[in-house]
Enzyme design. Structure first.
Site, PDB file in Angstrom:
ATOM      1  N   HIS A 113       0.815  -1.216   0.000  1.00  0.00           N
ATOM      2  CA  HIS A 113       0.000   0.000   0.000  1.00  0.00           C
ATOM      3  C   HIS A 113       0.846   1.263   0.000  1.00  0.00           C
ATOM      4  CE1 HIS A 113       0.370  -0.278   4.534  1.00  0.00           C
ATOM      5  NE2 HIS A 113       0.509   1.018   4.376  1.00  0.00           N
ATOM      6  N   ASP A 144       0.187  -7.650   1.350  1.00  0.00           N
ATOM      7  CA  ASP A 144       0.588  -6.255   1.550  1.00  0.00           C
ATOM      8  C   ASP A 144       2.106  -6.096   1.574  1.00  0.00           C
ATOM      9  OD1 ASP A 144       0.368  -3.562   1.855  1.00  0.00           O
ATOM     10  OD2 ASP A 144      -0.437  -3.593   3.895  1.00  0.00           O
ATOM     11  N   SER A 179       4.686   2.134   8.076  1.00  0.00           N
ATOM     12  CA  SER A 179       4.403   1.064   7.123  1.00  0.00           C
ATOM     13  C   SER A 179       5.648   0.699   6.326  1.00  0.00           C
ATOM     14  CB  SER A 179       3.308   1.498   6.148  1.00  0.00           C
ATOM     15  OG  SER A 179       2.050   1.416   6.745  1.00  0.00           O
TER      16      SER A 179
END
Length: 604
Positions: A156, A187, A265
């Site tokens: 993402h 992911d 992230s």
């Protein structure tokens, strides 16, 4: 997850397949995306207390607006103290000396230097106007070196990327990176940097084993609140099959209590030995819970990397393609002639799954590759733990063969099936980044996708179309729900201008399989009229020659570059024979890989 399950007590809210009454063996950096159970949902909006929202958090341009107030207080004092020694009422404090000592200590931890900051520019498709894209925006995240000139980050973080740059710790130069592979379900994304200067003097991180409960964990990355590297510490709280917010799938996940914030992230999580045990990727936010973050474990990371190395691309995590029910009730087990407290009941088999040729409704799966399956749809995990049955299929690769032990009508038998990634009738992500479209006399046709539903908002689709998106299964490979999203007004389509978000069923009496099939039917039509049959027997009839002649005027009027998307220019290849549909229009469970809702998971 106990905290997740507590917030999803209503079975109606549980996605396909539900763990409240069933389990399954089947299996983002925009800040606007939110998911509900079994749907990539629309942009976040004001919600009442207690209602959960799924959002992706990333550090975006203009972060200074989010950092108001940081300059004062202790933060501001620390900044002034760092500049030079100072005296306070005759007391001399040499801050420079303490800084150097602290810097030397950090340099000893070379694993910090393998963590880099990722700068990504995104341009997402406009699903309502599929011939154009949305406004460009930027975000930042984290990544780390894994050797062989590769970096690992979250998928993402680089979704819909047009440019990806990375910057090393302590460096002021950014380097262009290339996305080699994206694993939407897990992911994860693999990056490469061709500039050799970037790799000079660096060391790759080494991966460690799956941690145990209460093991210390350190999360490193570049979250909001500053520009330099950040380190937070905590312990491992839980290890279990976890919903992945970006990938709409259930895979093994590590829950930790270390702070994970926007920008973390893609950053690594370390154990006490300095080994990477996973990748930070999402957090759990709600009024009832605090300090719940999630890390992608090295078992999932290694599956992604091995898949890429073996196939030259990411092929995905396979699934069994069945809807299951627990067999906790003794009377239920007795009626199915199951002799012991074991097994799960097959409630439904997806028509496109290879397992549909060997499994049928009413079978009881009691083992998977020799591993006994419990009546609560769990299997043994490590020495004293149990984990969801889905974990066993996630350890396989696309094309692998699994041996199932089943009980059918009281008889025990062994069957084999090939495992393949799931085929969604309404996909959660659009491959290639640009949606398909076809314009016929101003009627804009496009496949129904979850990003389209999110952009259009559920209220504009109608309950029947939305129910199909949530509950229907593909009956053959390549099947799509084709809709007319809008009508571009022109004299050739008078009377049809107000149509929108209606499903196309047939063209000139031929059932439409997908958007490519529709383009083929239009191109090969020799009849005088084009007769479109929509849901609920709504008819649209156009003169074929007039529709063709009007195309150039419509394109010019609305500044549209082409009458169709580039993928529809390829020759149409006939798909396999359609699987016979069942008498049921819809299933009873939402179609997704989730075993439970994920409304309160947020991307980090």
């Amino acid at each position: 997850m106990a905290c997740v399950a507590a917030l999803f007590a209503s079975p109606a809210l549980l996605p396909f397949p539900s763990t409240a009454a069933s389990s399954t063996a089947s299996a983002s950096c925009s800040c606007r995306l939110r998911l509900r159970p079994a749907v990539v949902a629309r942009a976040p909006r004001q919600q009442p207390r207690g209602r959960r929202a799924l959002r992706r958090f990333d550090e975006v341009d203009g972060v200074s607006k989010k950092r108001r107030g940081i300059g004062g207080g202790a933060g501001g004092a620390a900044g002034s103290q760092a500049s030079s020694p100072r005296r306070d009422r005759g007391l001399a404090v040499d801050f420079k000396e303490s800084q150097v000592a602290e810097f030397d200590d950090l340099e000893e931890d070379k694993f910090l230097n393998a963590v880099v900051k990722v700068y990504c520019t995104h341009i997402a498709p406009d699903y309502g106007l599929p011939w154009q894209k949305q406004r460009q925006h930027s975000s930042s995240g984290s990544a780390f070196m894994i050797g062989d000139g590769k970096l690992l980050t979250n998928a993402h973080c680089v979704e819909h990327d047009t440019q990806v740059k990375v910057k090393r710790r302590g460096d002021d130069k950014k380097y262009i990176a290339k996305v080699l592979a994206r694993g939407i379900e897990c992911d994860l994304a693999l990056l490469s940097v061709e500039n050799e200067e970037f790799w000079r003097g660096t060391e790759a991180l080494s991966f460690g084993r799956l941690p145990c409960l209460q093991d210390s964990v350190t999360v490193v990355g570049y979250p909001l609140g500053g520009d330099t590297i950040s380190v937070t510490k905590g312990v491992v709280s839980r290890i279990e099959v976890t919903p992945y917010a970006h990938g709409t799938s259930d895979l093994l996940g590590i829950q930790i209590d270390a702070a994970i914030n926007p920008g973390n992230s893609g950053g690594p999580a370390f154990n006490e030995q300095g080994e990477c045990i996973g990748v930070a990727f999402q957090v759990y936010r709600s009024d009832e819970a605090e300090n719940i973050g999630y890390v992608i474990p090295t078992t999932v990371v290694s599956h992604f990397l091995n898949d890429f190395q073996k196939n030259g691309k990411y092929t995905g995590f396979p699934c069994l393609g069945v809807l299951l029910q627990k067999l906790e009730n003794p009377a239920l087990r007795e009626s199915l002639k199951v002799p012991s407290s074991e097994g799960v009941l097959v409630r439904r088999v997806e028509p496109t799954a290879p397992a549909s040729s060997v499994l049928r409704k009413g079978d009881v799966i009691v083992s998977f590759d020799g591993v006994a399956v419990g009546c609560e749809a769990t299997v043994p995990f490590r020495s004293t733990e149990r984990i969801a049955f889905r974990y066993l299929t996630s350890q396989k690769y696309a094309g692998d063969i699994a041996q199932l032990g089943i009980i059918r009508d009281g008889n025990s038998m062994k069957v084999q099936t090939i495992l393949q990634p799931r085929k969604h009738l309404v996909p959660f992500h659009v491959e290639g980044g640009q949606p398909s479209y076809l314009i016929v006399a101003g009627l804009v046709f496009t496949p129904l996708t979850e990003p389209f539903i999110e952009e259009e908002c559920e209220d504009t689709l109608g309950l029947k179309l939305l129910a199909k998106a949530r509950y229907s299964l593909a009956t053959f490979e390549g099947e799509q729900i084709v809709i007319v999203s809008q009508v571009l007004a022109h004299e050739v389509n008078i009377g049809y201008e107000h149509m929108g978000n209606q499903q196309l069923i047939k063209l000139n009496g031929t059932a439409v399989k997908n958007i490519h099939h529709l383009a083929h039917l239009v191109d090969t039509c020799k009849d005088k009229f084009l007769t479109f049959e929509f849901e609920d027997d709504f008819l649209v009839v156009l003169n074929r020659e007039e529709a063709t002649a009007a195309s150039s005027d419509i394109l010019k009027e609305h500044a549209i570059p082409s009458i169709r998307s580039s993928d529809l220019s390829e020759p149409y290849v006939e798909t396999e024979t359609e699987v016979q549909k069942t008498s049921e229009d819809f299933g009873e469970s939402p179609v997704t890989n989730f075993e439970m809702g994920i409304d309160c998971l947020l991307w980090a």
